[in-house]
Design a protein around this motif. Structure first.
Motif, short mmCIF file in Angstrom:
data_model
loop_
_atom_site.label_atom_id
_atom_site.label_comp_id
_atom_site.label_asym_id
_atom_site.label_seq_id
_atom_site.Cartn_x
_atom_site.Cartn_y
_atom_site.Cartn_z
N GLY A 86 0.83 -1.20 0.00
CA GLY A 86 0.00 0.00 0.00
C GLY A 86 0.87 1.24 0.00
N ILE A 87 0.24 2.36 0.24
CA ILE A 87 0.95 3.64 0.29
C ILE A 87 0.93 4.15 1.72
N VAL A 88 2.10 4.53 2.20
CA VAL A 88 2.22 5.11 3.54
C VAL A 88 2.31 6.62 3.38
N LEU A 89 1.54 7.34 4.21
CA LEU A 89 1.47 8.80 4.12
C LEU A 89 1.84 9.43 5.45
N ASP A 90 2.75 10.38 5.40
CA ASP A 90 3.23 11.10 6.57
C ASP A 90 2.46 12.41 6.69
N ALA A 91 1.68 12.57 7.77
CA ALA A 91 0.83 13.75 7.94
C ALA A 91 1.54 14.89 8.66
N ARG A 92 2.80 14.70 9.03
CA ARG A 92 3.54 15.75 9.72
C ARG A 92 3.94 16.86 8.75
N PRO A 93 4.28 18.04 9.26
CA PRO A 93 4.78 19.10 8.38
C PRO A 93 6.00 18.62 7.59
N GLU A 94 6.17 19.14 6.40
CA GLU A 94 7.21 18.67 5.49
C GLU A 94 8.61 18.76 6.08
N SER A 109 1.04 16.39 4.34
CA SER A 109 0.91 17.10 5.62
C SER A 109 -0.48 17.68 5.81
N ARG A 110 -0.89 17.73 7.05
CA ARG A 110 -2.18 18.34 7.39
C ARG A 110 -2.13 19.83 7.08
N GLU A 111 -1.01 20.49 7.39
CA GLU A 111 -0.89 21.93 7.18
C GLU A 111 -1.06 22.31 5.71
N GLU A 112 -0.48 21.53 4.83
CA GLU A 112 -0.50 21.83 3.39
C GLU A 112 -1.21 20.71 2.64
N PHE A 113 -2.30 20.22 3.21
CA PHE A 113 -2.99 19.07 2.65
C PHE A 113 -3.37 19.29 1.19
N ASP A 127 -5.57 4.03 -7.89
CA ASP A 127 -6.42 2.92 -7.46
C ASP A 127 -7.13 3.34 -6.18
N TRP A 128 -8.42 3.66 -6.29
CA TRP A 128 -9.19 4.16 -5.15
C TRP A 128 -9.36 3.11 -4.05
N GLY A 129 -9.11 1.83 -4.38
CA GLY A 129 -9.27 0.78 -3.39
C GLY A 129 -7.96 0.36 -2.73
N GLN A 130 -6.86 1.03 -3.10
CA GLN A 130 -5.57 0.65 -2.51
C GLN A 130 -5.51 1.02 -1.03
N LEU A 131 -4.64 0.36 -0.33
CA LEU A 131 -4.45 0.61 1.09
C LEU A 131 -3.65 1.89 1.29
N LEU A 132 -4.16 2.79 2.13
CA LEU A 132 -3.45 4.02 2.48
C LEU A 132 -3.27 4.01 3.99
N ALA A 133 -2.03 4.04 4.45
CA ALA A 133 -1.74 4.06 5.88
C ALA A 133 -1.16 5.43 6.24
N VAL A 134 -1.80 6.11 7.18
CA VAL A 134 -1.41 7.46 7.57
C VAL A 134 -0.82 7.43 8.97
N TYR A 135 0.23 8.21 9.17
CA TYR A 135 0.79 8.37 10.52
C TYR A 135 1.18 9.82 10.74
N CYS A 136 1.34 10.14 12.02
CA CYS A 136 1.74 11.49 12.42
C CYS A 136 2.95 11.36 13.34
N ALA A 137 3.13 12.29 14.25
CA ALA A 137 4.29 12.28 15.13
C ALA A 137 4.18 11.24 16.24
#
Length: 179
Positions: A86-94, A109-113, A127-137
């Motif tokens: 899947g795709i891993v997404l980092d929600a922290r500032p760049e 990032s949430r700040e510049e989403f 692919d709208w059905g792919q796995l997206l995993a989000v994390y923060c600090a």
């Protein structure tokens, strides 16, 4: 006599001060309005700013209502990264993303989403059905939850949220990437 002189000087200084302050205010407001997305003049909560960004991203479409993101444990996230499922997404500032992130993670990032989503749009919407995993600090950072919720509202069906965040990942001495 001296009081009149000082009074006149102070009045003149006050007039100059207020004149400069007025010109600065007008110039600042004009420059703000010239921005692509003007800064708000009144405080808007993080949640409300995310809603505004989401609505700008889906202009002309209805926002999909979806289930809330599902939690994912550290071991599951590590397997997802290792196997590339899947795709891993980092929600922290760049700036924090650049200092270190989960291998292969993309910055959303949430700040510049809105800006970051537009940059990553082709990868995310492939692919709208792919796995997206989000994390923060860490577990008290709400940016990961806000980004995961936004992705669900945009129509992604398989959004996961790793609450332990970057701190838990590093505490376990798992691999990391830096820019």
């Amino acid at each position: 006599m001296k009081i009149k002189v000082w009074s006149g000087i102070l009045r003149k200084d006050a007039e100059i001060f207020w004149g400069l302050a007025t010109v600065s205010l007008v110039a600042g407001l004009a420059l703000n309005q010239a921005r692509d997305i003007p800064l708000p003049l009144v405080y808007i909560s993080k949640q409300a700013r995310m809603e505004q960004m989401i609505s700008r991203l889906v202009t002309g479409q209805s926002i999909a209502s979806s289930d809330r993101p599902q939690p994912i444990a550290l071991e599951e996230l590590a397997d997802l990264v290792k196997e590339g499922k899947g795709i891993v997404l980092d929600a922290r500032p760049e700036i924090f993303y650049r200092q270190g992130h989960v291998p292969g993670a993309l910055s959303l990032s949430r700040e510049e989403f809105e800006r970051d989503y537009r940059r990553q749009r082709s990868v995310l919407e492939k692919d709208w059905g792919q796995l997206l995993a989000v994390y923060c600090a860490d577990s008290i950072c709400d940016d990961g939850q806000l980004v995961a919720d936004a992705l669900s509202k945009l129509g992604f069906r398989r959004v996961l949220l790793f609450k332990g965040g970057w701190n838990e990942w590093r505490e376990q001495r798992l691999p990391e990437e830096k820019l």
